[in-house]
Write an enzyme that holds these catalytic residues in place. Structure first.
Site, mmCIF file in Angstrom:
data_model
loop_
_atom_site.group_PDB
_atom_site.id
_atom_site.type_symbol
_atom_site.label_atom_id
_atom_site.label_comp_id
_atom_site.label_asym_id
_atom_site.label_seq_id
_atom_site.Cartn_x
_atom_site.Cartn_y
_atom_site.Cartn_z
ATOM 1 N N ASP A 77 0.858 -1.191 0.000
ATOM 2 C CA ASP A 77 0.000 0.000 0.000
ATOM 3 C C ASP A 77 0.890 1.236 0.000
ATOM 4 O O ASP A 77 2.027 1.197 0.485
ATOM 5 C CB ASP A 77 -0.897 -0.017 1.250
ATOM 6 C CG ASP A 77 -2.155 0.820 1.083
ATOM 7 O OD1 ASP A 77 -3.251 0.226 1.010
ATOM 8 O OD2 ASP A 77 -2.041 2.068 1.004
ATOM 9 N N LEU A 98 -29.217 -6.440 -3.048
ATOM 10 C CA LEU A 98 -29.244 -6.476 -1.577
ATOM 11 C C LEU A 98 -29.792 -5.149 -1.037
ATOM 12 O O LEU A 98 -30.668 -5.128 -0.164
ATOM 13 C CB LEU A 98 -27.836 -6.729 -1.023
ATOM 14 C CG LEU A 98 -27.291 -8.141 -1.228
ATOM 15 C CD1 LEU A 98 -25.793 -8.206 -0.914
ATOM 16 C CD2 LEU A 98 -28.046 -9.145 -0.352
ATOM 17 N N CYS A 125 -20.068 0.762 0.054
ATOM 18 C CA CYS A 125 -20.293 0.239 -1.300
ATOM 19 C C CYS A 125 -21.705 0.326 -1.856
ATOM 20 O O CYS A 125 -21.858 0.545 -3.056
ATOM 21 C CB CYS A 125 -19.804 -1.200 -1.361
ATOM 22 S SG CYS A 125 -18.021 -1.271 -1.140
ATOM 23 N N PHE A 126 -22.746 0.117 -1.050
ATOM 24 C CA PHE A 126 -24.093 0.045 -1.634
ATOM 25 C C PHE A 126 -24.400 1.282 -2.473
ATOM 26 O O PHE A 126 -24.752 1.187 -3.645
ATOM 27 C CB PHE A 126 -25.152 -0.133 -0.547
ATOM 28 C CG PHE A 126 -25.330 -1.556 -0.079
ATOM 29 C CD1 PHE A 126 -24.625 -2.594 -0.672
ATOM 30 C CD2 PHE A 126 -26.212 -1.875 0.942
ATOM 31 C CE1 PHE A 126 -24.783 -3.908 -0.254
ATOM 32 C CE2 PHE A 126 -26.384 -3.185 1.372
ATOM 33 C CZ PHE A 126 -25.661 -4.195 0.769
ATOM 34 N N LYS A 151 -22.624 -0.507 10.635
ATOM 35 C CA LYS A 151 -23.271 -1.746 11.078
ATOM 36 C C LYS A 151 -22.495 -2.259 12.283
ATOM 37 O O LYS A 151 -21.423 -1.729 12.589
ATOM 38 C CB LYS A 151 -23.319 -2.788 9.943
ATOM 39 C CG LYS A 151 -21.954 -3.274 9.499
ATOM 40 C CD LYS A 151 -22.022 -4.220 8.335
ATOM 41 C CE LYS A 151 -22.408 -5.622 8.734
ATOM 42 N NZ LYS A 151 -22.123 -6.599 7.672
HETATM 43 P P1 NAD Z 1 -10.030 0.862 1.376
HETATM 44 O O1 NAD Z 1 -10.122 2.317 1.153
HETATM 45 O O2 NAD Z 1 -10.210 0.314 2.745
HETATM 46 O O3 NAD Z 1 -8.597 0.340 0.862
HETATM 47 C C1 NAD Z 1 -8.033 0.693 -0.343
HETATM 48 C C2 NAD Z 1 -6.515 0.842 -0.146
HETATM 49 O O4 NAD Z 1 -5.889 1.052 -1.412
HETATM 50 C C3 NAD Z 1 -6.111 2.021 0.736
HETATM 51 O O5 NAD Z 1 -5.365 1.546 1.837
HETATM 52 C C4 NAD Z 1 -5.271 2.901 -0.190
HETATM 53 O O6 NAD Z 1 -4.194 3.551 0.471
HETATM 54 C C5 NAD Z 1 -4.776 1.888 -1.199
HETATM 55 N N1 NAD Z 1 -4.331 2.484 -2.459
HETATM 56 C C6 NAD Z 1 -4.961 3.424 -3.217
HETATM 57 N N2 NAD Z 1 -4.234 3.691 -4.315
HETATM 58 C C7 NAD Z 1 -3.137 2.913 -4.254
HETATM 59 C C8 NAD Z 1 -2.016 2.732 -5.116
HETATM 60 N N3 NAD Z 1 -1.901 3.412 -6.262
HETATM 61 N N4 NAD Z 1 -1.063 1.836 -4.748
HETATM 62 C C9 NAD Z 1 -1.174 1.141 -3.582
HETATM 63 N N5 NAD Z 1 -2.216 1.264 -2.739
HETATM 64 C C10 NAD Z 1 -3.188 2.142 -3.074
HETATM 65 O O7 NAD Z 1 -11.060 0.194 0.377
HETATM 66 P P2 NAD Z 1 -11.801 -1.233 0.553
HETATM 67 O O8 NAD Z 1 -12.992 -1.080 1.418
HETATM 68 O O9 NAD Z 1 -10.789 -2.267 0.867
HETATM 69 O O10 NAD Z 1 -12.362 -1.443 -0.929
HETATM 70 C C11 NAD Z 1 -11.498 -1.746 -2.000
HETATM 71 C C12 NAD Z 1 -12.353 -2.190 -3.185
HETATM 72 O O11 NAD Z 1 -13.067 -3.376 -2.834
HETATM 73 C C13 NAD Z 1 -13.417 -1.176 -3.616
HETATM 74 O O12 NAD Z 1 -13.528 -1.222 -5.003
HETATM 75 C C14 NAD Z 1 -14.684 -1.694 -2.969
HETATM 76 O O13 NAD Z 1 -15.826 -1.336 -3.716
HETATM 77 C C15 NAD Z 1 -14.483 -3.192 -3.023
HETATM 78 N N6 NAD Z 1 -15.198 -3.953 -1.971
HETATM 79 C C16 NAD Z 1 -15.210 -3.497 -0.688
HETATM 80 C C17 NAD Z 1 -15.848 -4.245 0.315
HETATM 81 C C18 NAD Z 1 -15.907 -3.777 1.738
HETATM 82 O O14 NAD Z 1 -16.622 -4.396 2.523
HETATM 83 N N7 NAD Z 1 -15.210 -2.736 2.157
HETATM 84 C C19 NAD Z 1 -16.419 -5.492 -0.018
HETATM 85 C C20 NAD Z 1 -16.352 -5.932 -1.340
HETATM 86 C C21 NAD Z 1 -15.727 -5.149 -2.305
HETATM 87 C C1 UGA Z 2 -22.222 -5.347 1.503
HETATM 88 C C2 UGA Z 2 -22.639 -6.715 0.925
HETATM 89 O O1 UGA Z 2 -23.457 -7.396 1.872
HETATM 90 C C3 UGA Z 2 -21.408 -7.557 0.585
HETATM 91 O O2 UGA Z 2 -21.809 -8.766 -0.042
HETATM 92 C C4 UGA Z 2 -20.497 -6.766 -0.349
HETATM 93 O O3 UGA Z 2 -19.326 -7.489 -0.632
HETATM 94 C C5 UGA Z 2 -20.140 -5.453 0.294
HETATM 95 O O4 UGA Z 2 -21.349 -4.712 0.601
HETATM 96 C C6 UGA Z 2 -19.326 -4.555 -0.589
HETATM 97 O O5 UGA Z 2 -19.315 -4.693 -1.796
HETATM 98 O O6 UGA Z 2 -18.738 -3.650 0.013
HETATM 99 P P1 UGA Z 2 -21.448 -4.492 3.885
HETATM 100 O O7 UGA Z 2 -21.758 -3.150 3.327
HETATM 101 O O8 UGA Z 2 -20.127 -4.698 4.518
HETATM 102 O O9 UGA Z 2 -21.573 -5.603 2.743
HETATM 103 O O10 UGA Z 2 -22.544 -4.877 4.979
HETATM 104 P P2 UGA Z 2 -24.063 -5.372 4.895
HETATM 105 O O11 UGA Z 2 -24.261 -6.436 5.885
HETATM 106 O O12 UGA Z 2 -24.492 -5.643 3.519
HETATM 107 O O13 UGA Z 2 -24.860 -4.098 5.434
HETATM 108 C C7 UGA Z 2 -24.940 -2.902 4.656
HETATM 109 C C8 UGA Z 2 -25.871 -1.924 5.347
HETATM 110 O O14 UGA Z 2 -27.224 -2.372 5.272
HETATM 111 C C9 UGA Z 2 -25.583 -1.724 6.835
HETATM 112 O O15 UGA Z 2 -25.748 -0.366 7.172
HETATM 113 C C10 UGA Z 2 -26.638 -2.586 7.510
HETATM 114 O O16 UGA Z 2 -26.931 -2.169 8.808
HETATM 115 C C11 UGA Z 2 -27.804 -2.374 6.571
HETATM 116 N N1 UGA Z 2 -28.824 -3.462 6.614
HETATM 117 C C12 UGA Z 2 -28.487 -4.735 6.297
HETATM 118 C C13 UGA Z 2 -30.136 -3.138 6.931
HETATM 119 O O17 UGA Z 2 -30.462 -1.959 7.214
HETATM 120 N N2 UGA Z 2 -31.074 -4.136 6.940
HETATM 121 C C14 UGA Z 2 -30.756 -5.428 6.629
HETATM 122 O O18 UGA Z 2 -31.675 -6.288 6.640
HETATM 123 C C15 UGA Z 2 -29.439 -5.728 6.295
#
Ligand code: NAD
Ligand code: UGA
Length: 459
Positions: free
Chosen positions: A36, A226, A275-276, A338
């Site tokens: 990172d 979702l 993300c949503f 959450k």
């Molecule tokens: P995050 O912000 O927590 O982490 C991203 C990291 O990438 C940061 O630490 C940042 O410093 C680093 N970064 C940015 N540019 C960079 C570069 N050029 N070189 C090296 N590092 C670099 O983000 P996240 O929540 O981990 O999400 C990452 C991706 O995954 C997003 O596209 C998100 O939509 C997807 N995603 C997130 C979740 C979730 O629950 N958070 C779940 C599924 C998918």
């Molecule tokens: C969501 C998806 O569930 C993951 O599958 C996906 O990978 C992720 O987004 C992503 O792409 O980042 P996350 O946002 O971590 O995961 O958490 P969720 O459990 O989905 O909850 C999302 C929000 O909806 C929270 O604020 C939660 O409190 C709310 N929620 C969830 C409700 O209000 N009602 C429900 O019945 C369920």
């Protein structure tokens, strides 16, 4: 391709850190490096205080860190050494220029593609782990092949479906793993290599392989569907409050229909998370881009209902507290988006707090994990608020308690003690429907759930 047992993940965030910890733990024959640009984050990953809170994460990291899992800021070295590169950088909503407010901002993602081109010395498989717009792999492919080194890069889409708070569990027992690749001989070979990593612990019938575009689109659609369920039940919660129906009973009744299913039907103050909102708006942008305004507007409705729900929650508070909260102390229980995470990105608590501060309420905020983030989220907000590390201090002399996160610990607090320390009349607005409303009413609280009748001592 050399080094196919050496994985690099660029981006050590909520996805990069936990996914790579699980891969390292499940695949002892692989070396996994997470890189990172954020030096402080990498230091934290190498310390006893990890940069994110996630149940089970610390134990998993401790088991493999320094053995086959490494965290570094040396991205160039990581690229040179690894045969498989996961890209897991942030892809937030664009805030400027064409597509502002909807399209994904791909600047971080593009920088990693350029870094790979610059430092690679042999062929690589590049895996999109970040959530990206449809056909992003094509752009990645173009950038990677603009190299004059004669190198070949195979781009694979492998979106992540874990949810925060249950990330480690989700990754260890995924409903499915999706691997999308080009339908060429080298594309198929690359897909097989990624499948063989997951096959260390995921049953084969849960590993789906598709073309790249289906994989990219499936990720956006999964999040949109979702969120749509939550907006659907939240829209019905508004109707329940007007009609004495109970949204919990409605959700139970419809959820027992096996075609509908019981999950994601918990009415709430609104959905949050990084993300949503971003992924739905990205889908909306794609539909507009491909001249499908009706489809775009359909999905945009999911976000509109979420905004409506948050605003409705605040309006309800102000209206029921005699049309004014100015100068009144209000205790906010929960700031994370959450339970079981310290993450506050897009948390309804941010919007609710800001709206109440505009109404000149004085906020006292308690959350077991998210206060550091809350401080950043409210920086610059006009008005008086304090962050408190004890729920009883938080509620002392308050006129109302708001439940904004479904933390288990809120269910077991001593509400009689809280009631006695509060101003009267005392209110509870349960934005997550997690408390025993009848018991609270008996103690003396005026109770306002989501999607069912209020329990009020005023006639
Ligand atoms: P995050 O912000 O927590 O982490 C991203 C990291 O990438 C940061 O630490 C940042 O410093 C680093 N970064 C940015 N540019 C960079 C570069 N050029 N070189 C090296 N590092 C670099 O983000 P996240 O929540 O981990 O999400 C990452 C991706 O995954 C997003 O596209 C998100 O939509 C997807 N995603 C997130 C979740 C979730 O629950 N958070 C779940 C599924 C998918
Ligand atoms: C969501 C998806 O569930 C993951 O599958 C996906 O990978 C992720 O987004 C992503 O792409 O980042 P996350 O946002 O971590 O995961 O958490 P969720 O459990 O989905 O909850 C999302 C929000 O909806 C929270 O604020 C939660 O409190 C709310 N929620 C969830 C409700 O209000 N009602 C429900 O019945 C369920």
């Amino acid at each position: 391709m050399k080094n196919e047992k050496h994985i690099l993940c660029i981006g050590a965030g909520y996805v990069g850190g936990p996914t790579m910890a699980v891969i390292a733990a499940k695949c002892p024959g692989y070396k996994v490096t997470v890189a990172d640009i954020d030096d402080r984050k990498i230091k934290a990953w190498n310390s006893d205080k990890l940069p994110i809170y996630e149940p089970g994460l610390y134990d998993m990291v401790k088991k493999v860190r320094g053995k086959n899992l490494f965290f570094t800021t040396d991205i160039a070295k990581g690229i040179r050494e690894a045969g498989i590169i996961f890209v897991s950088v942030n892809t937030p909503t664009k805030t400027f220029g064409e597509g502002a407010g909807k399209a994904a901002d791909l600047q971080y993602w593009e920088k990693t593609a350029r870094a790979i081109v610059e430092y690679a010395e042999d062929d690589k498989i590049v895996v999109e782990k970040s959530t990206l717009p449809l056909r992003a792999a094509e752009a990645m492919h173009r950038i990677l092949h603009s190299n004059s080194k004669g190198l070949h890069f195979e781009v694979i889409s492998n979106p992540e479906f874990m949810a925060e708070g249950s990330a480690i569990d989700d990754m260890q027992n995924p409903d499915r793993v999706l691997v999308g690749g080009m339908r060429t001989a080298s594309g198929k070979k690359a897909v097989d290599k990624i499948v063989s990593i997951y096959a260390h612990w995921v049953p084969k019938d849960r590993i789906l392989t598709t073309n790249v575009w289906s994989s990219e689109l499936s990720k956006l659609v999964a999040n949109a569907m979702l969120a749509q369920r939550i907006s659907s039940i939240n829209s019905i919660s508004a109707l329940c409050e007007k009609t004495d129906a109970n949204v919990g009973e409605v959700a139970r009744a419809i959820g027992m229909d096996s075609r509908i299913g019981p999950k994601f039907l918990r009415a709430s103050v609104g959905f949050g998370g990084s993300c949503f909102r971003k992924d739905i708006l990205n889908l909306v942008y794609l539909c507009e881009y491909y001249s499908l305004p009706e489809v775009a507007s359909y999905w945009e409705g999911v976000v509109r209902i979420n905004d409506f729900q948050e605003k409705r929650f605040v309006k309800n508070i102000v209206r029921n507290m005699f049309d004014s909260v100015a100068g009144k102390k209000i205790a906010v229980f929960g700031f994370a988006f959450k339970a079981d995470t310290g993450d506050t990105r897009e948390s309804p608590a941010i919007y609710v707090s800001r709206m109440l501060l505009e109404e000149r309420a004085e906020l006292s905020i308690y959350d077991p994990e998210a206060l550091d983030n809350a401080e950043k989220d409210l920086a610059g907000a006009k008005g008086r608020y304090e962050l408190v590390r004890d729920p009883y201090k938080c509620a002392k002399d308050a006129h109302a308690i708001l439940i904004l996160t479904e933390w288990n610990e809120f269910k077991t607090l001593d509400y009689r003690k809280l009631y006695e320390s509060m101003e009267k009349p005392a209110f509870i607005f349960d934005g997550r429907n997690i408390l025993d409303h009848k018991a609270l009413y008996k103690i003396g609280f005026n109770v306002f759930p989501i999607g069912s009748s209020k329990l009020s001592h005023f006639k």
